[in-house]
Design an enzyme around this catalytic site. Sequence first.
Site, PDB file in Angstrom:
ATOM      1  CG  HIS A 135      -8.674 -29.541   5.309  1.00  0.00           C
ATOM      2  ND1 HIS A 135      -7.470 -29.584   4.652  1.00  0.00           N
ATOM      3  CD2 HIS A 135      -8.491 -28.690   6.345  1.00  0.00           C
ATOM      4  CE1 HIS A 135      -6.597 -28.807   5.249  1.00  0.00           C
ATOM      5  NE2 HIS A 135      -7.201 -28.236   6.291  1.00  0.00           N
ATOM      6  CB  ILE A 154      -6.123 -34.371  15.746  1.00  0.00           C
ATOM      7  CG1 ILE A 154      -5.565 -35.421  16.675  1.00  0.00           C
ATOM      8  CG2 ILE A 154      -5.088 -33.324  15.379  1.00  0.00           C
ATOM      9  CD1 ILE A 154      -4.482 -36.291  16.036  1.00  0.00           C
TER      10      ILE A 154
END
Length: 120
Positions: free
Chosen positions: A106, A37
């Site tokens: 991640h 993002i």
Amino acid sequence: MAAPERDPACLFCRIIAGEIPASKLLETDEAIVIADINPQAPVHVLAIPRRHIPSAAHLTAADAQTLAGVIDAANTVARERGITATGFRLVMNHGSDAGQTVDHLHVHLLGGRVLGWPPG
Ligand code: AMP
Ligand code: ZN
């Protein structure tokens, strides 16, 4: 003790479950890849295991298949985005000194520009 498959309070578990929208670029049995993002490079995506593992520090040999699946998913997107020949960086942050902000493992895939070394 094995990591729980899902943490209902976890941002990435909720994205995987479709409860929070995200730009999903790839979904495999083991992992999903989403656009970051707040991108730090022309290509900046996150390869995320479906299983809730808090960070790299929690990985053991028992997670080998999961981790291989995450790297494979990142490689697939790197090829799709055309950065395999020019190069890319895979990053896993663990803990506050490394700036980890989401406590679900991640792998950042960063590329599309020359990346400085050492990282900040
Ligand atoms: P880290 O600092 O290694 O824990 O990385 C977390 C990353 O998740 C950061 O690069 C954030 O920009 C990214 N991020 C946070 N929320 C979202 C979201 N809703 N969708 C996509 N990426 C996100
Ligand atoms: Zn999670």
